[in-house]
Design a protein around this motif. Structure first.
Motif, PDB file in Angstrom:
ATOM      1  N   VAL A  43      12.424 -83.913  29.592  1.00 43.71           N
ATOM      2  CA  VAL A  43      11.923 -85.095  30.583  1.00 43.71           C
ATOM      3  C   VAL A  43      12.492 -84.791  31.549  1.00 43.71           C
ATOM      4  CG1 VAL A  43      12.943 -87.706  30.127  1.00 43.71           C
ATOM      5  CG2 VAL A  43      11.311 -86.082  27.893  1.00 43.71           C
ATOM      6  N   PHE A  44      14.101 -84.474  31.537  1.00 43.45           N
ATOM      7  CA  PHE A  44      15.108 -84.186  32.699  1.00 43.45           C
ATOM      8  C   PHE A  44      14.408 -82.954  33.425  1.00 43.45           C
ATOM      9  CE2 PHE A  44      18.946 -86.809  30.544  1.00 43.45           C
ATOM     10  CZ  PHE A  44      18.386 -87.574  31.797  1.00 43.45           C
TER      11      PHE A  44
ATOM     12  N   ILE B 280       8.989 -83.123  39.680  1.00 45.42           N
ATOM     13  CA  ILE B 280       8.733 -84.650  39.959  1.00 45.42           C
ATOM     14  C   ILE B 280       9.026 -84.559  40.782  1.00 45.42           C
ATOM     15  CG2 ILE B 280       7.680 -86.463  40.101  1.00 45.42           C
ATOM     16  CD1 ILE B 280       7.083 -86.372  36.989  1.00 45.42           C
ATOM     17  N   ILE B 281      10.578 -84.351  41.476  1.00 44.62           N
ATOM     18  CA  ILE B 281      11.549 -85.116  42.821  1.00 44.62           C
ATOM     19  C   ILE B 281      11.496 -83.793  43.402  1.00 44.62           C
ATOM     20  CG2 ILE B 281      13.767 -85.183  43.191  1.00 44.62           C
ATOM     21  CD1 ILE B 281      14.141 -86.627  40.575  1.00 44.62           C
TER      22      ILE B 281
END
Length: 124
Positions: free
Chosen positions: A114-115, A121-122
């Motif tokens: 998840v991270f 994405i960031i």
């Protein structure tokens, strides 16, 4: 086996360990400073001799200290009181540890995924 035999065996083991460690240290120091063996013709090695003397002194000191003997006697008495798990209990406890380790690994793997996705994405 009597308490005294167990105590003497543990003192002897500690003396062997101390002698071996000192022997390795002396051998390393002699190699680091490139010191030769002054006892070359006798068949004796300095590190071995120093380790043997150290082990003997360690055993003698441990054996002669009354407070250490009484403490070791108390430890042996307490260890004899331990009730060890049966094979079935140990097998069940091992299975629980393996299953919980797998569950924790899956949870940590999920968090990592998840991270990593959020970080991707960031930064993209």
């Amino acid at each position: 086996m009597s308490n005294q035999k167990i105590i003497l065996a543990s003192f002897f083991s500690a003396a062997l360990l101390a002698g071996y460690l000192i022997m390795q240290i002396v051998d390393s120091v002699m190699a680091m400073f490139e010191l030769g063996n002054p006892l070359a013709g006798t068949g004796l090695e300095i590190p071995w001799l120093v380790g043997l003397v150290t082990g003997g002194i360690t055993f003698y000191v441990f054996y002669r200290r009354e407070d250490l003997n009484s403490w070791a006697n108390i430890v042996v008495k307490e260890v004899k009181k331990i009730t060890w798990p049966t094979y079935k209990e140990a097998k069940a406890a091992t299975l629980v540890v393996i299953v919980l380790t797998g569950i924790v690994a899956l949870i940590l793997g999920l968090f990592d995924w998840v991270f990593a996705s959020l970080t991707g994405i960031i930064y993209s």
